[in-house]
Scaffold this motif. Structure first.
Motif, PDB file in Angstrom:
ATOM      1  N   ARG A 417      41.973  85.889  96.341  1.00 13.86           N
ATOM      2  CA  ARG A 417      42.861  85.785  95.210  1.00 13.86           C
ATOM      3  C   ARG A 417      44.126  86.386  95.575  1.00 13.86           C
ATOM      4  O   ARG A 417      44.138  87.466  95.424  1.00 13.86           O
ATOM      5  N   ARG A 418      45.084  85.462  95.950  1.00 16.10           N
ATOM      6  CA  ARG A 418      46.563  86.175  96.525  1.00 16.10           C
ATOM      7  C   ARG A 418      47.572  85.531  95.457  1.00 16.10           C
ATOM      8  O   ARG A 418      47.689  84.138  95.500  1.00 16.10           O
ATOM      9  N   ALA A 419      48.372  86.329  94.804  1.00 20.70           N
ATOM     10  CA  ALA A 419      49.543  85.586  94.038  1.00 20.70           C
ATOM     11  C   ALA A 419      50.863  85.198  94.975  1.00 20.70           C
ATOM     12  O   ALA A 419      51.421  84.263  94.602  1.00 20.70           O
ATOM     13  N   THR A 420      50.724  85.940  96.220  1.00 23.81           N
ATOM     14  CA  THR A 420      51.700  85.612  97.119  1.00 23.81           C
ATOM     15  C   THR A 420      51.066  85.151  98.472  1.00 23.81           C
ATOM     16  O   THR A 420      50.041  85.395  98.711  1.00 23.81           O
ATOM     17  N   THR A 421      52.029  84.955  99.366  1.00 24.56           N
ATOM     18  CA  THR A 421      51.801  84.928 100.972  1.00 24.56           C
ATOM     19  C   THR A 421      50.783  83.890 101.704  1.00 24.56           C
ATOM     20  O   THR A 421      50.985  83.059 102.175  1.00 24.56           O
ATOM     21  N   ILE A 422      49.596  83.682 100.901  1.00 23.52           N
ATOM     22  CA  ILE A 422      48.713  83.015 101.433  1.00 23.52           C
ATOM     23  C   ILE A 422      48.669  81.431 101.009  1.00 23.52           C
ATOM     24  O   ILE A 422      48.732  81.223  99.848  1.00 23.52           O
ATOM     25  N   PRO A 423      48.986  80.573 101.844  1.00 23.87           N
ATOM     26  CA  PRO A 423      49.047  79.079 101.227  1.00 23.87           C
ATOM     27  C   PRO A 423      47.675  78.520 100.795  1.00 23.87           C
ATOM     28  O   PRO A 423      46.709  79.114 100.915  1.00 23.87           O
ATOM     29  N   LEU A 424      48.053  77.357 100.126  1.00 21.27           N
ATOM     30  CA  LEU A 424      46.578  76.967  99.193  1.00 21.27           C
ATOM     31  C   LEU A 424      45.634  76.590 100.483  1.00 21.27           C
ATOM     32  O   LEU A 424      44.636  76.863 100.021  1.00 21.27           O
ATOM     33  N   VAL A 425      45.992  76.077 101.379  1.00 18.36           N
ATOM     34  CA  VAL A 425      45.045  75.938 102.552  1.00 18.36           C
ATOM     35  C   VAL A 425      45.495  76.152 103.872  1.00 18.36           C
ATOM     36  O   VAL A 425      46.665  75.619 104.000  1.00 18.36           O
ATOM     37  N   THR A 426      44.912  76.790 104.793  1.00 16.60           N
ATOM     38  CA  THR A 426      45.241  76.783 106.088  1.00 16.60           C
ATOM     39  C   THR A 426      44.055  76.527 107.249  1.00 16.60           C
ATOM     40  O   THR A 426      42.885  77.371 106.792  1.00 16.60           O
ATOM     41  N   GLU A 427      44.306  75.521 108.203  1.00 16.81           N
ATOM     42  CA  GLU A 427      43.046  75.428 109.211  1.00 16.81           C
ATOM     43  C   GLU A 427      43.512  76.467 110.157  1.00 16.81           C
ATOM     44  O   GLU A 427      44.344  76.507 110.912  1.00 16.81           O
ATOM     45  N   SER A 428      42.307  76.956 110.645  1.00 25.17           N
ATOM     46  CA  SER A 428      42.375  77.928 111.805  1.00 25.17           C
ATOM     47  C   SER A 428      42.578  77.224 113.252  1.00 25.17           C
ATOM     48  O   SER A 428      42.386  75.991 113.071  1.00 25.17           O
ATOM     49  N   ARG A 429      43.005  77.740 114.096  1.00 24.03           N
ATOM     50  CA  ARG A 429      43.324  77.281 115.574  1.00 24.03           C
ATOM     51  C   ARG A 429      42.159  77.170 116.164  1.00 24.03           C
ATOM     52  O   ARG A 429      41.987  75.893 116.834  1.00 24.03           O
ATOM     53  N   ASP A 430      41.255  77.894 116.027  1.00 26.64           N
ATOM     54  CA  ASP A 430      39.858  77.837 116.625  1.00 26.64           C
ATOM     55  C   ASP A 430      38.836  78.712 116.083  1.00 26.64           C
ATOM     56  O   ASP A 430      39.244  79.750 115.237  1.00 26.64           O
ATOM     57  N   TRP A 431      37.762  78.814 116.678  1.00 21.90           N
ATOM     58  CA  TRP A 431      36.744  79.972 115.832  1.00 21.90           C
ATOM     59  C   TRP A 431      37.169  81.311 115.928  1.00 21.90           C
ATOM     60  O   TRP A 431      36.868  82.034 114.891  1.00 21.90           O
ATOM     61  N   GLN A 432      37.717  81.738 116.954  1.00 21.01           N
ATOM     62  CA  GLN A 432      38.136  83.104 117.165  1.00 21.01           C
ATOM     63  C   GLN A 432      39.324  83.239 115.975  1.00 21.01           C
ATOM     64  O   GLN A 432      39.160  84.238 115.289  1.00 21.01           O
ATOM     65  N   HIS A 433      40.051  82.401 115.817  1.00 20.94           N
ATOM     66  CA  HIS A 433      41.311  82.689 114.968  1.00 20.94           C
ATOM     67  C   HIS A 433      40.729  82.745 113.530  1.00 20.94           C
ATOM     68  O   HIS A 433      40.916  83.503 112.652  1.00 20.94           O
ATOM     69  N   GLY A 434      39.490  81.688 113.527  1.00 22.28           N
ATOM     70  CA  GLY A 434      39.021  81.682 111.948  1.00 22.28           C
ATOM     71  C   GLY A 434      38.112  83.001 111.920  1.00 22.28           C
ATOM     72  O   GLY A 434      38.318  83.355 110.531  1.00 22.28           O
ATOM     73  N   THR A 435      37.566  83.481 112.941  1.00 29.26           N
ATOM     74  CA  THR A 435      36.953  84.832 112.590  1.00 29.26           C
ATOM     75  C   THR A 435      38.119  85.905 112.141  1.00 29.26           C
ATOM     76  O   THR A 435      37.814  86.713 111.341  1.00 29.26           O
ATOM     77  N   TYR A 436      39.181  85.804 112.630  1.00 28.56           N
ATOM     78  CA  TYR A 436      40.253  86.770 112.329  1.00 28.56           C
ATOM     79  C   TYR A 436      40.656  86.598 110.825  1.00 28.56           C
ATOM     80  O   TYR A 436      40.650  87.339 110.150  1.00 28.56           O
ATOM     81  N   LEU A 591      39.859  90.306 118.287  1.00 26.32           N
ATOM     82  CA  LEU A 591      40.748  90.368 116.828  1.00 26.32           C
ATOM     83  C   LEU A 591      42.049  91.037 117.056  1.00 26.32           C
ATOM     84  O   LEU A 591      42.945  90.621 116.521  1.00 26.32           O
ATOM     85  N   ARG A 592      41.743  92.223 117.876  1.00 26.78           N
ATOM     86  CA  ARG A 592      43.274  92.658 118.115  1.00 26.78           C
ATOM     87  C   ARG A 592      44.099  91.836 118.869  1.00 26.78           C
ATOM     88  O   ARG A 592      45.247  91.926 118.595  1.00 26.78           O
ATOM     89  N   ASP A 593      43.711  90.909 119.823  1.00 30.89           N
ATOM     90  CA  ASP A 593      44.677  89.819 120.374  1.00 30.89           C
ATOM     91  C   ASP A 593      45.089  89.073 119.323  1.00 30.89           C
ATOM     92  O   ASP A 593      46.170  88.652 119.514  1.00 30.89           O
ATOM     93  N   GLN A 594      44.352  88.722 118.460  1.00 33.85           N
ATOM     94  CA  GLN A 594      44.721  87.546 117.290  1.00 33.85           C
ATOM     95  C   GLN A 594      45.915  88.214 116.620  1.00 33.85           C
ATOM     96  O   GLN A 594      46.728  87.393 116.258  1.00 33.85           O
ATOM     97  N   LEU A 595      45.739  89.555 116.471  1.00 31.91           N
ATOM     98  CA  LEU A 595      46.728  90.298 115.590  1.00 31.91           C
ATOM     99  C   LEU A 595      48.044  90.309 116.329  1.00 31.91           C
ATOM    100  O   LEU A 595      48.903  90.046 115.893  1.00 31.91           O
ATOM    101  N   GLU A 596      47.866  90.608 117.717  1.00 28.20           N
ATOM    102  CA  GLU A 596      48.964  90.523 118.739  1.00 28.20           C
ATOM    103  C   GLU A 596      49.713  89.161 118.705  1.00 28.20           C
ATOM    104  O   GLU A 596      51.161  89.097 118.467  1.00 28.20           O
ATOM    105  N   ALA A 597      48.691  87.990 118.960  1.00 22.80           N
ATOM    106  CA  ALA A 597      49.458  86.808 118.942  1.00 22.80           C
ATOM    107  C   ALA A 597      50.248  86.234 117.698  1.00 22.80           C
ATOM    108  O   ALA A 597      51.182  85.778 117.815  1.00 22.80           O
ATOM    109  N   LEU A 598      49.647  86.968 116.394  1.00 21.90           N
ATOM    110  CA  LEU A 598      50.341  86.445 115.292  1.00 21.90           C
ATOM    111  C   LEU A 598      51.541  87.292 115.013  1.00 21.90           C
ATOM    112  O   LEU A 598      52.822  86.451 114.807  1.00 21.90           O
ATOM    113  N   LYS A 599      51.754  88.449 115.645  1.00 21.42           N
ATOM    114  CA  LYS A 599      52.925  88.967 115.565  1.00 21.42           C
ATOM    115  C   LYS A 599      53.856  88.534 116.389  1.00 21.42           C
ATOM    116  O   LYS A 599      55.098  88.000 116.002  1.00 21.42           O
TER     117      LYS A 599
END
Ligand SMILES: C=CCn1c(=O)c2[nH]c(Cc3ccc(NC(C)=O)cc3)nc2n(CCCC)c1=O
Length: 603
Positions: A417-436, A591-599
């Motif tokens: 439940r977020r009033a901002t930032t998170i879109p209605l729906v987002t598909e993950s790039r793959d399982w590891q991204h989805g786990t992130y 997961l740390r790599d996922q965060l770095e990649a997002l950055k």
């Protein structure tokens, strides 16, 4: 020690040596007036509900057959997270998200609390099974309790009694789950309507797969097959054995072409998880059927796909906010009776009522047993008040709801439940991204919970209060599943947010049945039929990629609900870093790599 003769101990309906020894040991410790083996019969239901009516705990509902209203002690209204412990042998195996105490220390403390605590009461022995009885490996438990309320609730929520005991044979493994209200009765002492104890412990011993609960009679603290067994203990079993025990609904979505897809979804509280589980789609030709609204056990099938089973036999849903607009299927299920209602309001003509059910009657009896009128300052029902009703009588239960094979999961949804930032729906790039996405799931606090509203909290996979071990190891378990040879058979992971608001604080997305449009888009993505825009946070549809036919919402609102805003996501990064720091060094490098990649992608 001579075996004390407590009535009911002698004629046990089983030869299971370990079970008999445990029952004897507990009886000698807790000193009940008698021991009764719960058999799950209609006669037992009638006897115990009558006993609860006589004690003033239950009131029969004239307007719902074979159904009862109950009100708890105001001090005993919800799970007590600060009194919930994971007593792993090593403290680090509880991790940063759990309370820990040394197992032998906890057992010493609780043994003294249990000593003589059932005096004047009946000790019930409830054999039960989480999931179908005809499963290849039935997941067995025995709850010992001195609460009639627990016994009748277990009638609805689990497969229990004689039919469960039949599966035990003489030596099956089972999870011993010991529960007491902690309210001994001295001879002649009048019982209270909701016995409980100010001292509460909800303790789990993961290495020995045991549960000890003391002092609470409410919900997840006392119905030990639910959160304690099916999530906290089962999540440890799942890590050890290579499967998943998750806080997820399971639904069946059938397209107009009659193709069926099974979806599992995890949401924190106040996101309408049960409403989604029982969705009435607004788009023609699409159908939702439900298998469960709270817990999913997912195991790998021969084909490498994850197959989900609902371990529960009933719905234990939050009542406020449930009505014929938000969840007509839940209302139709409870309308058939055979249900228990706790901490809701009672109408003068013997029905139940709660906030969100439209116009209130002129007079009600509140959950605090007080006169209530529409201009009362207080709520008629507690925000965590519950209905407890059999899945069997749900009109839209899927035919596979109790199939021991489970159903193949095509998609997993995480939501918050977020009033901002998170879109209605987002598909993950793959399982590891989805786990992130799951591991960093966030949701805003609401009035229903205690404290301020609108505070963003992390609730990984919506499992924060239910991970039976170190959260970093839990994330690693998810990551490791993605390393399997047949990882391409894993479900696709999506992240949804129904609650985004515009500048004017209005909800941008109408939600409820309209969410079927998002489910449709996700299915079409699986089929390679729907488009999306690749963004730094994943694949996000444009308004044109969704089926908005007949939707009463402006194009601007939908675009705003779907917007990827890089600045808002840059602001998320430090919050995620802070969250990973709290979890500690066991956060998987993946997961740390996922965060770095997002950055990097955010620039
Ligand atoms: C499958 C439904 C999921 N869902 C939602 O999708 C949802 N969306 C909202 C926000 C909202 C509230 C009221 C309106 N009313 C009108 C008229 O638009 C619209 C959205 N509330 C929602 N709720 C209730 C949350 C509290 C438990 C909800 O359960």
């Amino acid at each position: 020690m001579t075996a004390v003769t407590i009535p009911g101990l002698e004629h046990a309906p089983t030869n299971h040596a370990r079970l008999l020894a445990w029952v004897q040991e507990v009886a000698e410790l807790t000193c009940p007036d008698e021991v009764v083996w719960a058999d799950g019969s209609q006669g037992e239901w009638d006897r115990l509900t009558q006993k609860l009516v006589d004690a003033g705990t239950f009131k029969p509902l004239k307007k719902k057959q074979n159904s009862f209203w109950a009100a708890s002690d105001p001090s005993d209204v919800a799970r007590v997270e600060e009194r919930t412990y994971i007593c792993s042998v090593r403290e680090e195996d509880a991790g940063a998200t759990n309370n820990w105490m040394d197992p032998s220390e906890m057992k010493a403390i609780m043994t003294e609390l249990y000593r003589g605590c059932m005096r004047g009461r009946t000790m019930y022995v409830i054999p039960f099974c989480m999931g179908p009885l005809d499963a290849e490996k039935p997941m067995l438990g025995v709850e010992i309790t001195d609460s009639e309320y627990v016994v009748v609730s277990m009638h609805i929520m689990t497969r229990m009694g004689t039919k469960a005991l039949a599966v035990f044979g003489d030596d099956a493994d089972f999870v011993p789950a010991l529960h007491s209200l902690g309210a001994p009765l001295e001879p002649g002492q009048q019982d209270v309507q909701w016995p409980c104890n100010d001292t509460k412990y909800i303790s789990h011993f993961p290495e020995t797969r045991e549960i000890w609960s003391f002092g609470s009679g409410y919900g997840g603290n006392a119905l030990l097959g639910k959160k304690c067994y099916s999530l906290r203990i089962a999540s440890v079993m799942a890590r050890d054995e290579g499967w998943l025990a998750e806080h997820m609904l399971i639904l069946k979505l059938t397209s107009p072409e009659n193709k069926a897809y099974y979806i599992a979804a995890a949401f924190p509280s106040a996101c309408g998880k049960t409403n989604l589980a029982m969705l009435e789609p607004t788009i023609p030709g699409w159908k939702v059927e439900t298998l469960g609204d709270d817990i999913a056990w997912m195991r790998f099938g021969e084909d490498g796909r994850l197959y989900a089973v609902n371990p529960e036999n009933g719905f234990f849903g939050v009542a406020p906010g449930t009505d014929y607009h938000t969840n007509p299927n839940a209302m139709r299920t409870i309308a058939k009776g055979n249900s228990l209602f706790t901490n809701v309001a009672l109408t003068d003509d013997g029905d139940v009522w709660w906030e969100g059910m439209g116009e209130p009657p002129a007079h009600l009896t509140s959950w605090k047993h007080q006169d209530w009128t529409p201009d009362s300052e207080e709520l008629s029902s507690h925000p965590n008040s519950r209905y407890c009703t059999p899945i069997e009588q749900c009109d839209i239960k899927a035919p596979e709801w109790d199939d021991p094979k489970g159903v193949p999961i095509s998609a997993i949804f995480f939501g918050g439940r977020r009033a901002t930032t998170i879109p209605l729906v987002t598909e993950s790039r793959d399982w590891q991204h989805g786990t992130y996405m799951g591991a960093t799931l966030s949701s805003e606090t609401t009035a229903a919970a205690v404290g301020k509203t609108g505070v963003v909290r992390r609730d990984p996979m919506a499992m924060l209060p239910f991970i039976g071990y170190n959260a970093g190891d839990y994330f690693q378990h998810w990551v490791d599943l993605g390393k399997r040879a047949d990882a391409d058979k894993l479900p696709k992971i999506f992240y949804v947010n129904w609650f985004r608001r515009g500048e004017d604080k209005r909800f941008l997305w109408p939600g409820f049945g309209e969410n079927s449009r998002v489910l449709k888009w996700a299915i079409e993505r699986l089929e390679g039929k729907a488009a999306a825009v690749e963004t730094p946070i994943g694949y996000v549809p444009t308004a044109d990629d969704l089926d908005l036919e007949g939707l009463d919402a402006s194009h601007e609102d939908i675009e705003a609900a779907l917007e990827f805003n890089a600045d808002e996501w840059r602001a998320e990064i430090p919050l995620v870093e802070e969250w990973f720091a709290k979890i500690g060094e066991k956060v998987p490098t993946t997961l740390r790599d996922q965060l770095e990649a997002l950055k990097q992608r955010l620039g």
